[in-house]
Design a protein around this motif. Sequence first.
Motif, mmCIF file in Angstrom:
data_model
loop_
_atom_site.group_PDB
_atom_site.id
_atom_site.type_symbol
_atom_site.label_atom_id
_atom_site.label_comp_id
_atom_site.label_asym_id
_atom_site.label_seq_id
_atom_site.Cartn_x
_atom_site.Cartn_y
_atom_site.Cartn_z
ATOM 1 N N GLY A 131 9.507 -19.999 -31.359
ATOM 2 C CA GLY A 131 10.042 -18.642 -31.260
ATOM 3 C C GLY A 131 9.595 -17.728 -32.394
ATOM 4 O O GLY A 131 10.382 -16.984 -32.966
ATOM 5 N N VAL A 132 8.310 -17.801 -32.727
ATOM 6 C CA VAL A 132 7.765 -16.914 -33.764
ATOM 7 C C VAL A 132 6.508 -16.217 -33.235
ATOM 8 O O VAL A 132 5.955 -16.632 -32.221
ATOM 9 N N ASP A 133 6.086 -15.164 -33.935
ATOM 10 C CA ASP A 133 4.902 -14.415 -33.509
ATOM 11 C C ASP A 133 3.605 -15.045 -34.033
ATOM 12 O O ASP A 133 3.603 -15.678 -35.080
ATOM 13 N N VAL A 134 2.523 -14.798 -33.292
ATOM 14 C CA VAL A 134 1.194 -15.225 -33.739
ATOM 15 C C VAL A 134 0.294 -14.011 -33.812
ATOM 16 O O VAL A 134 0.313 -13.178 -32.913
ATOM 17 N N ILE A 135 -0.530 -13.945 -34.839
ATOM 18 C CA ILE A 135 -1.583 -12.943 -34.880
ATOM 19 C C ILE A 135 -2.901 -13.672 -34.636
ATOM 20 O O ILE A 135 -3.257 -14.596 -35.378
ATOM 21 N N ALA A 136 -3.583 -13.270 -33.557
ATOM 22 C CA ALA A 136 -4.815 -13.983 -33.185
ATOM 23 C C ALA A 136 -5.902 -12.997 -32.787
ATOM 24 O O ALA A 136 -5.608 -11.889 -32.334
ATOM 25 N N HIS A 137 -7.151 -13.403 -32.971
ATOM 26 C CA HIS A 137 -8.308 -12.669 -32.442
ATOM 27 C C HIS A 137 -8.925 -13.513 -31.330
ATOM 28 O O HIS A 137 -8.385 -14.554 -30.957
ATOM 29 N N GLU A 138 -10.096 -13.080 -30.873
ATOM 30 C CA GLU A 138 -10.810 -13.836 -29.848
ATOM 31 C C GLU A 138 -11.461 -15.080 -30.463
ATOM 32 O O GLU A 138 -11.746 -15.085 -31.666
ATOM 33 N N PRO A 139 -11.707 -16.113 -29.635
ATOM 34 C CA PRO A 139 -12.474 -17.259 -30.130
ATOM 35 C C PRO A 139 -13.802 -16.786 -30.727
ATOM 36 O O PRO A 139 -14.420 -15.859 -30.213
ATOM 37 N N GLY A 140 -14.194 -17.412 -31.824
ATOM 38 C CA GLY A 140 -15.457 -17.046 -32.449
ATOM 39 C C GLY A 140 -15.352 -15.928 -33.478
ATOM 40 O O GLY A 140 -16.317 -15.645 -34.199
ATOM 41 N N ALA A 141 -14.176 -15.283 -33.579
ATOM 42 C CA ALA A 141 -14.011 -14.180 -34.528
ATOM 43 C C ALA A 141 -14.057 -14.688 -35.975
ATOM 44 O O ALA A 141 -13.943 -15.888 -36.226
ATOM 45 N N ASP A 142 -14.223 -13.755 -36.909
ATOM 46 C CA ASP A 142 -14.277 -14.105 -38.326
ATOM 47 C C ASP A 142 -12.875 -14.477 -38.827
ATOM 48 O O ASP A 142 -11.946 -13.665 -38.751
ATOM 49 N N PRO A 143 -12.708 -15.707 -39.349
ATOM 50 C CA PRO A 143 -11.378 -16.134 -39.814
ATOM 51 C C PRO A 143 -10.805 -15.219 -40.897
ATOM 52 O O PRO A 143 -9.594 -14.978 -40.939
ATOM 53 N N GLY A 144 -11.679 -14.706 -41.752
ATOM 54 C CA GLY A 144 -11.232 -13.786 -42.804
ATOM 55 C C GLY A 144 -10.575 -12.551 -42.212
ATOM 56 O O GLY A 144 -9.544 -12.068 -42.707
ATOM 57 N N ALA A 145 -11.152 -12.051 -41.132
ATOM 58 C CA ALA A 145 -10.612 -10.861 -40.477
ATOM 59 C C ALA A 145 -9.243 -11.163 -39.851
ATOM 60 O O ALA A 145 -8.339 -10.326 -39.859
ATOM 61 N N VAL A 146 -9.088 -12.381 -39.334
ATOM 62 C CA VAL A 146 -7.799 -12.783 -38.761
ATOM 63 C C VAL A 146 -6.736 -12.801 -39.863
ATOM 64 O O VAL A 146 -5.623 -12.291 -39.691
ATOM 65 N N VAL A 147 -7.098 -13.370 -41.005
ATOM 66 C CA VAL A 147 -6.147 -13.455 -42.116
ATOM 67 C C VAL A 147 -5.769 -12.047 -42.592
ATOM 68 O O VAL A 147 -4.594 -11.762 -42.850
ATOM 69 N N TYR A 148 -6.756 -11.182 -42.657
ATOM 70 C CA TYR A 148 -6.510 -9.796 -43.048
ATOM 71 C C TYR A 148 -5.472 -9.158 -42.120
ATOM 72 O O TYR A 148 -4.446 -8.627 -42.565
ATOM 73 N N ASP A 149 -5.721 -9.274 -40.829
ATOM 74 C CA ASP A 149 -4.799 -8.676 -39.841
ATOM 75 C C ASP A 149 -3.423 -9.337 -39.870
ATOM 76 O O ASP A 149 -2.403 -8.674 -39.701
#
Lengths: 280, 295
Positions: A131-149
Amino acid sequence: FQENEITEALWEELEETLIMGDVGVATTMELVERTRDRVEREGIKSTRDAYLVLKQEMVRLLESDEPLHIDEPRILTVVLVVGVNGSGKTTTIGKMAHYYKQRGRKVVLGAADTFRAAAIDQLKIWAERAGVDVIAHEPGADPGAVVYDAIRASQESRKADLLIVDTAGRLQTKFNLMKELEKIRGVASKLVHRAPHEVLLVLDASTGQNAISQAKSFKESAGVTGIVLTKLDGTSKGGAVLSIKRELGVPVRFVGTGEKLEDFALFDPVAFVEGLLGDS
Amino acid sequence: MFESLSDKLQAVFDKLASKGKLSESDVNTALREVRLALLEADVNFKVVKEFIDRIRARAVGAEVMNSLTPAQQVVKIVHEELIELLGKPVPLDLSGPPPHVIMLVGLQGAGKTTMAAKLALRLRKSGQRPLLVAADIYRPAAIQQLEILGKQIDVPVHSEGTDVPAATIAKNAVRLAREKAYTTVILDTAGRLQIDEQMMQELEQVRMVTRPAEILLVVDAMTGQEAVHVAEGFNQRVPLTGLIMTKIDGDARGGAALSVRYVTGVPIKFLGTGEKLADLEPFQPDRLASRILGM
Ligand SMILES: Nc1nc2c(ncn2[C@@H]2O[C@H](COP(=O)(O)OP(=O)(O)OP(=O)(O)O)[C@@H](O)[C@H]2O)c(=O)[nH]1
Ligand SMILES: Nc1nc2c(ncn2[C@@H]2O[C@H](COP(=O)(O)OP(=O)(O)OP(=O)(O)O)[C@@H](O)[C@H]2O)c(=O)[nH]1
Ligand SMILES: [K+]
Ligand SMILES: [Mg+2]
Ligand SMILES: [Mg+2]
């Protein structure tokens, strides 16, 4: 007057138990040596007391004075979860989200494993269970950018106080992949003071002596602060963590004991050592 | 990082050199180094014991005791005996009428799903018509994972969601293979502990309804002392036909391969050498032996 039950066979038996528990030869020898010294010094004569001494020495080695930084008050705590392939990172994050949510924290997950097939789907299922939120990008995206978001979202729209970041499994010998972890750390530390506040190495309890190499490399590249020992519900004892603590000073923080949401707990050195030594 | 076994043995014999001809106790001192090397490589304690007894007989023989290079001689004997124990590489058994069922089993996270796709790719390239089967109904997103991998290598995946029992899915897949002339059916089963009674029963049921030509235990190269019990546990419930060791692209010495081979007697068939689906190698005993010895 008590008859001395302690024979050479006892020391051999202890050695065997420790080595079969994946403690490793060097740490085993040191623990047995220390126990023998104390048995001599303290005039111990029963096998039972000798075991007690060994148990004390093992618990003492595993205990840590360092506070767990997740529990400190902070506007946003960032936890980075790292480890080799298949050790149990994504599952651990699901369980950990549940654990902290139950303790009143507002948890968000960051899906920075953009590499492994269906890793994002897997994390999303766990997030839903907890019961928590996830912040995700598309497969193959830059992990650094995911962490930033994920950090931005935690700070702003989600108003979370605990962000747990999943990363792709990687063997510690892969130079480029280990470099990527340094980059992820960099992103976190730019956005949040002193982030990541904990970097947890997820270690499969069935791992043998390679665990030490893992801890060494992930400590160097990712700044590991603690270990989550998973799959302790199996028959492996996970004794390599004694060598890791002895050689690198990295403590175990949590244990995983199954594949359900609740199969997660704070590390208890006494229970762990009792599990390793068996009913002896 | 590892001081190789040869160097360590050299140091042992250098210390003894002054005394002239080697005695049996000199050889035993050297064998202690061998024992240590094997334990550091995660070979099981009991397997190491039996292995050392086995090579002691040869090592105290004239080969070593009269040799000018005893360190090399000991390494040579140990290496040869390891190769002998690891056994010869054996290909997949695809004799008999198709479809041939290949069932992958093992602990959680060992690398089964990835290996299923790797084998499918290999079989497809050798002219077979493989069908992948998503028989893991428990792990979150296991089906998606297999479907993504199947797409990458252009191999179809049979799945029936997570509400149908694994044995039913597997049985249906074999029937589908007959109808559509697939020649091999590769079953990806859920990871499980060998002590999980219910999950082990599931494996027995899957085996019963599919009659696999191969039941392959997938073992992580990093596995420690318990590898023997894991392998025995699986072998007792579903008789194994082969072993696959994964993740040998790292720096794990892989002693578990020796332990598992020793207690089950089944051949090692393949090695997983990376996350990519082409990262699959047939097992080579001499290379694995050298790796275990840190050479
Ligand atoms: N029995 C048991 N299984 C576990 C435990 N933790 C994780 N697993 C299982 O281990 C397998 C791998 O777990 P994941 O969470 O996918 O591991 P990961 O480290 O994220 O894997 P990669 O992302 O591929 O590197 C799954 O089948 C999990 O269900 C545990 O504590 N006990
Ligand atoms: N480096 C490396 N990684 C591997 C290898 N084989 C598998 N992996 C990785 O190990 C992790 C686990 O692989 P899976 O195929 O999901 O393992 P599994 O046995 O199906 O796991 P469960 O279904 O959860 O029991 C993934 O991150 C894979 O990419 C290998 O040979 N080398
Ligand atoms: K593993
Ligand atoms: Mg993962
Ligand atoms: Mg799988």
